[in-house]
Design an enzyme around this catalytic site. Structure first.
Site, PDB file in Angstrom:
ATOM      1  CG  HIS A   1      -1.922  -1.066   1.282  1.00 57.42           C
ATOM      2  ND1 HIS A   1      -2.619  -1.391   2.421  1.00 57.42           N
ATOM      3  CD2 HIS A   1      -2.376  -1.912   0.321  1.00 57.42           C
ATOM      4  CE1 HIS A   1      -3.447  -2.387   2.172  1.00 57.42           C
ATOM      5  NE2 HIS A   1      -3.314  -2.731   0.908  1.00 57.42           N
TER       6      HIS A   1
ATOM      7  CG  HIS B   1      -6.710  -3.115   2.521  1.00 55.40           C
ATOM      8  ND1 HIS B   1      -6.149  -4.318   2.224  1.00 55.40           N
ATOM      9  CD2 HIS B   1      -7.055  -3.180   3.831  1.00 55.40           C
ATOM     10  CE1 HIS B   1      -6.142  -5.091   3.288  1.00 55.40           C
ATOM     11  NE2 HIS B   1      -6.687  -4.419   4.289  1.00 55.40           N
TER      12      HIS B   1
HETATM   13  C1  LIG Z   1      -0.264  -7.598  -4.463  1.00 55.17           C
HETATM   14  C2  LIG Z   1      -1.107  -6.411  -4.070  1.00 55.17           C
HETATM   15  C3  LIG Z   1      -2.195  -6.603  -3.241  1.00 55.17           C
HETATM   16  C4  LIG Z   1      -2.980  -5.521  -2.856  1.00 55.17           C
HETATM   17  N1  LIG Z   1      -4.103  -5.752  -2.131  1.00 55.17           N
HETATM   18  C5  LIG Z   1      -4.975  -4.744  -1.954  1.00 55.17           C
HETATM   19  C6  LIG Z   1      -6.262  -4.997  -1.425  1.00 55.17           C
HETATM   20  O1  LIG Z   1      -6.649  -6.142  -1.130  1.00 55.17           O
HETATM   21  N2  LIG Z   1      -7.101  -3.935  -1.257  1.00 55.17           N
HETATM   22  C7  LIG Z   1      -6.725  -2.668  -1.586  1.00 55.17           C
HETATM   23  O2  LIG Z   1      -7.508  -1.732  -1.394  1.00 55.17           O
HETATM   24  N3  LIG Z   1      -5.513  -2.410  -2.106  1.00 55.17           N
HETATM   25  C8  LIG Z   1      -4.645  -3.421  -2.332  1.00 55.17           C
HETATM   26  N4  LIG Z   1      -3.452  -3.163  -2.925  1.00 55.17           N
HETATM   27  C9  LIG Z   1      -3.085  -1.771  -3.211  1.00 55.17           C
HETATM   28  C10 LIG Z   1      -3.897  -1.118  -4.309  1.00 55.17           C
HETATM   29  O3  LIG Z   1      -4.252  -2.068  -5.282  1.00 55.17           O
HETATM   30  C11 LIG Z   1      -3.089   0.036  -4.896  1.00 55.17           C
HETATM   31  O4  LIG Z   1      -2.787   0.975  -3.883  1.00 55.17           O
HETATM   32  C12 LIG Z   1      -3.828   0.786  -5.979  1.00 55.17           C
HETATM   33  O5  LIG Z   1      -4.387  -0.090  -6.923  1.00 55.17           O
HETATM   34  C13 LIG Z   1      -2.858   1.746  -6.656  1.00 55.17           C
HETATM   35  O6  LIG Z   1      -3.489   2.443  -7.689  1.00 55.17           O
HETATM   36  P1  LIG Z   1      -2.679   3.486  -8.561  1.00 55.17           P
HETATM   37  O7  LIG Z   1      -3.596   3.995  -9.598  1.00 55.17           O
HETATM   38  O8  LIG Z   1      -2.032   4.463  -7.645  1.00 55.17           O
HETATM   39  O9  LIG Z   1      -1.483   2.679  -9.214  1.00 55.17           O
HETATM   40  P2  LIG Z   1      -1.466   1.364 -10.120  1.00 55.17           P
HETATM   41  O10 LIG Z   1      -2.751   0.651 -10.070  1.00 55.17           O
HETATM   42  O11 LIG Z   1      -0.233   0.637  -9.751  1.00 55.17           O
HETATM   43  O12 LIG Z   1      -1.321   1.919 -11.600  1.00 55.17           O
HETATM   44  C14 LIG Z   1      -0.115   2.348 -12.165  1.00 55.17           C
HETATM   45  C15 LIG Z   1      -0.058   1.863 -13.601  1.00 55.17           C
HETATM   46  O13 LIG Z   1       0.958   2.580 -14.284  1.00 55.17           O
HETATM   47  C16 LIG Z   1       1.692   1.689 -15.078  1.00 55.17           C
HETATM   48  N5  LIG Z   1       3.021   2.264 -15.258  1.00 55.17           N
HETATM   49  C17 LIG Z   1       3.970   2.443 -14.309  1.00 55.17           C
HETATM   50  N6  LIG Z   1       5.076   2.986 -14.853  1.00 55.17           N
HETATM   51  C18 LIG Z   1       4.815   3.174 -16.159  1.00 55.17           C
HETATM   52  C19 LIG Z   1       5.567   3.684 -17.243  1.00 55.17           C
HETATM   53  N7  LIG Z   1       6.830   4.104 -17.088  1.00 55.17           N
HETATM   54  N8  LIG Z   1       5.000   3.727 -18.478  1.00 55.17           N
HETATM   55  C20 LIG Z   1       3.715   3.290 -18.649  1.00 55.17           C
HETATM   56  N9  LIG Z   1       2.954   2.776 -17.654  1.00 55.17           N
HETATM   57  C21 LIG Z   1       3.508   2.722 -16.424  1.00 55.17           C
HETATM   58  C22 LIG Z   1       1.679   0.397 -14.284  1.00 55.17           C
HETATM   59  O14 LIG Z   1       1.994  -0.721 -15.094  1.00 55.17           O
HETATM   60  C23 LIG Z   1       0.276   0.391 -13.717  1.00 55.17           C
HETATM   61  O15 LIG Z   1      -0.640  -0.223 -14.585  1.00 55.17           O
HETATM   62  C24 LIG Z   1      -2.641  -4.215  -3.312  1.00 55.17           C
HETATM   63  C25 LIG Z   1      -1.558  -4.031  -4.158  1.00 55.17           C
HETATM   64  C26 LIG Z   1      -0.795  -5.119  -4.556  1.00 55.17           C
HETATM   65  C27 LIG Z   1       0.350  -4.905  -5.492  1.00 55.17           C
END
Ligand SMILES: Cc1cc2nc3c(=O)[nH]c(=O)nc-3n(C[C@H](O)[C@H](O)[C@H](O)COP(=O)(O)OP(=O)(O)OC[C@H]3O[C@@H](n4cnc5c(N)ncnc54)[C@H](O)[C@@H]3O)c2cc1C
Ligand SMILES: *[C@@H]1O[C@H](CO)[C@@H](O)[C@H](O)[C@H]1NC(C)=O
Ligand SMILES: *[C@@H]1O[C@H](CO)[C@@H](O)[C@H](O)[C@H]1NC(C)=O
Ligand SMILES: *[C@@H]1O[C@H](CO)[C@@H](O)[C@H](O)[C@H]1NC(C)=O
Ligand SMILES: *[C@@H]1O[C@H](CO)[C@@H](O)[C@H](O)[C@H]1NC(C)=O
Ligand SMILES: *[C@@H]1O[C@H](CO)[C@@H](O)[C@H](O)[C@H]1NC(C)=O
Ligand SMILES: *[C@@H]1O[C@H](CO)[C@@H](O)[C@H](O)[C@H]1NC(C)=O
Length: 596
Positions: free
Chosen positions: A530, A574
């Site tokens: 997280h 989460h």
């Molecule tokens: C294994 C795991 C279990 C989890 N379990 C939970 C849970 O049960 N409940 C919960 O609420 N949260 C959970 N989380 C956390 C939650 O899913 C994340 O905090 C949230 O999804 C993050 O969203 P975001 O949009 O910030 O980033 P992300 O969803 O990570 O999106 C970032 C995106 O940008 C892309 N990207 C990165 N760098 C580049 C680049 N240079 N060029 C192009 N694309 C790029 C990545 O590939 C990704 O698709 C978990 C996370 C993980 C990894």
């Protein structure tokens, strides 16, 4: 590590033909070059796809998403809820990062999975849906000076993204949640457990026997988190709901003004215009597997949604960050913003196992080939059975005893928890150990004081960054974890567990004094995945922080961050619910700024 037999069986027996969507292109050379994109979104992850959907509601607005990972279509291990924990194993769907040696974890470096697939971490997470406390959000409003981030301001966005749904078994859910706190017309399905486990009744009995910190709480997503509640998860009937399956559903991908490029890795944003503040509307990228660099310039804005690791990595590669350290590594500093990549923090996690006098736990399902095959068939044919759930049915949020709370208290307020307990009918992540059946109470420090960072390894933008989440670095966090383990031990002493729980298992059994407990914690804790804080918002005009309250990057034009990296404190929850709500609110802020 290896893929478990489950996922292998699944991918070979269930591979289905998927219809390719016209709007998803898998080669950067197929991105149309005759379109002037108004908005270019970097990262088709949890938040990024929300923005892509909302901005493309207006057919006049041209939107492009650049996602480094592959498409989510046909990835069955990502659809079956019970397989959720298997997506952290090395695969094409995660970034294969490792942390720096963590002093709080006995010096270990640990794997640090981040989603690398359309949908980002919303595809690889464990499906738990928790929002945080009302005080978490009121603190965001206070530090940013923007009431829009308060609990009252953000609740409409939680509801806007949510499509409350019935569980797969269709059981009566009255008394298991607060219907007034949910949204029914949004995009992402949220539901209660759809396949009861044999420990559910014991958990409820224990809450009434123990009361106090362990009392039953009707709904942890009501702003009031304290107590033990039925878990809410992003499951649509029998299947995972993600930002890709919901906000990029086929009916949205059919929009002629929405383009999604997968396998497109962004290296930098490039300064593309002078003015009183430098503008960064040009994106540099290439095919993920290698190839020539390309650039595209957005007419209005570039939206950085690459996540807590990816977003600061791209900013630093672009010369936006601490000028001194950028120069030292050979990147030309263009905008001095010292807090880029700083303030990283995460939730430390520890699974505490007890041996139980039962064979009806996850372990049996994971070990017994016949049972597993039947479960897959049942999931496939009837969309019911043990695979429709993730790895828990109940979650508790607890505050430390007043006398123990060190000053200053890092929790957002007097009703915000210090730790979380997840109650599972077995060891949450697959595969099962060779022997034993377990009850596991996972403890999590949800209001940590430790801070780490994301920094550059080299000036090569395709090198992975240096990741230091600072897990269990401070005495505060260590104390909370120690008390959390004692807290769940107390919960398991409730009469409801007698005759069922045999005793603590493995290394946990030897952690019988504080010294041994600390060593056990350091040896066995990890990340709950997280991380936040690396592009924190702060008040407009503040000297610290990376983004303004409207999420535009300070000191530059044409660049905004929309993902959980903007959160200056991790919520006591989460983080996916926050990622959806941030995406929704940011979309409204952008629409307002451009009168869309
Ligand atoms: C294994 C795991 C279990 C989890 N379990 C939970 C849970 O049960 N409940 C919960 O609420 N949260 C959970 N989380 C956390 C939650 O899913 C994340 O905090 C949230 O999804 C993050 O969203 P975001 O949009 O910030 O980033 P992300 O969803 O990570 O999106 C970032 C995106 O940008 C892309 N990207 C990165 N760098 C580049 C680049 N240079 N060029 C192009 N694309 C790029 C990545 O590939 C990704 O698709 C978990 C996370 C993980 C990894
Ligand atoms: C993952 O990273 C490690 C180094 O940390 C490397 O040895 C390994 O080959 C990588 N695996 C994949 C699948 O890229
Ligand atoms: C569900 O349970 C509630 C309370 O236990 C009860 O009032 C209600 O009638 C039930 N609904 C159905 C459809 O059975
Ligand atoms: C397990 O439970 C059975 C009764 O259901 C009892 O006979 C047996 O002694 C128990 N075993 C242990 C190790 O507690
Ligand atoms: C599906 O449900 C039907 C009706 O309850 C049942 O008869 C059948 O055995 C189930 N099939 C599987 C594969 O679980
Ligand atoms: C604490 O427990 C460990 C492991 O059981 C033991 O080796 C050690 O002597 C104990 N220390 C004290 C001070 O009791
Ligand atoms: C912690 O791990 C080290 C190294 O593997 C080991 O020597 C030690 O016994 C472990 N301590 C506990 C309490 O598990």
């Amino acid at each position: 590590m290896r893929l478990s037999r489950f996922s292998l069986a699944l991918s070979s027996s269930l591979l289905s033909v998927t219809l390719s969507q016209a709007a998803i292109v898998s080669q950067v050379s197929d991105i149309p070059n005759n379109i002037k994109f108004d908005f270019i979104i970097i990262g088709g992850g949890n938040s990024g796809n929300v923005v892509a959907n909302r901005l493309s509601e207006n057919p006049k607005v041209q939107v492009l998403v650049l996602e480094a990972g592959p498409s989510h279509e046909g990835v069955l291990v990502a659809e079956v809820p019970f397989f959720a924990t298997e997506l952290v194993q090395p695969s094409p769907y995660e970034w294969n990062y490792t942390t720096t040696p963590q002093p709080g974890l006995a010096g270990r470096s640990i794997a640090y999975p981040r989603g690398h697939i359309l949908g980002g971490c919303s595809i690889t997470n464990w499906l738990v849906y928790t929002r945080g406390s009302n005080e978490d959000f009121d603190r965001y409003a206070k530090v940013s000076g923007d009431q829009g981030w308060s609990w009252k301001g953000i609740l409409p966005y939680f509801k806007k993204s949510e499509k409350w749904s019935l569980p797969a078994d269709g059981h009566n859910i009255t008394g298991q949640f607060d219907p007034t706190m949910h949204g029914y017309k949004g995009e992402v399905a949220v539901s209660l457990p759809g396949y009861g486990t044999p420990i559910d009744q014991r958990v409820l009995q224990a809450t009434s026997q123990m009361g106090g910190d362990y009392k039953f709480n009707l709904d942890y997503n009501s702003g009031n988190q304290l107590g033990i509640s039925w878990a809410q998860t992003t499951i649509d009937g029998s299947e995972r709901a993600s930002s890709a399956s919901s906000y990029l559903a086929p009916k949205f991908l059919a929009r002629k003004n929405l383009w999604v490029a997968v396998n497109a890795q962004v290296s930098r944003v490039i300064q593309s215009g002078g003015g009183p503040v430098p503008a960064f509307r040009t994106v540099e990228f290439r095919q993920r597997s290698g190839g020539p660099l390309k650039t595209l310039t957005a007419k209005q804005e570039v939206i950085l949604s690459a996540g807590t690791v990816g977003t600061p990595h791209i900013l630093l590669n672009s010369g936006i960050g601490n000028a001194k350290t950028l120069k030292a590594i050979g990147v030309k500093p263009l905008v001095d913003l010292p807090d880029v990549g700083q303030n990283m923090h995460d939730h430390p996690v520890l699974g505490n196992p007890w041996l139980v006098n039962s064979t009806n736990t996850f372990e049996t399902l994971r070990r017994d080939t016949q049972l597993a095959d039947d479960a897959i068939t049942q999931w496939q044919v009837n969309k019911t059975g043990p695979l429709v759930n993730t790895i828990l049915d109940h979650i508790g949020f607890v505050r430390l005893n007043k006398k123990l709370v060190p000053k200053p208290d890092t929790a957002a307020g007097p009703t915000t928890p210090h730790y979380e307990m997840i109650i599972s009918n077995g060891i949450p992540p697959a595969p099962a150990p060779p022997a034993g059946n377990f009850l596991v109470l996972t403890t999590i420090v949800v209001s940590p004081s430790s801070r780490g960072s994301v920094t550059l390894r080299s000036k090569n933008p395709f090198d992975s960054p240096v990741i230091d989440p600072g897990l269990l670095k401070t005495n505060f966090d260590k104390l909370v974890m120690r008390e959390a383990v004692k807290g769940v031990t107390k919960f398991v002493s409730a009469p409801a567990w007698s005759g069922y729980v045999i005793g603590p298992a493995g290394a946990f059994a030897d952690a019988t004094n504080d010294t041994a407990l600390d060593a056990y914690i350091a040896n066995n804790s990890g990340t709950l995945f997280h991380p936040v804080g690396t592009a924190s918002f702060s008040a407009k005009g503040a000297k610290t922080g990376v983004t303004d309250p409207d999420l535009t990057v300070k000191k530059v034009a044409g660049l905004r961050v929309v993902d959980v990296s903007v959160l200056p404190y991790v919520p006591s929850a989460h983080t996916q619910a926050a990622a959806y709500a941030i995406g929704e609110r940011a979309s409204d802020l952008i629409k307002k700024a451009y009168k869309l």
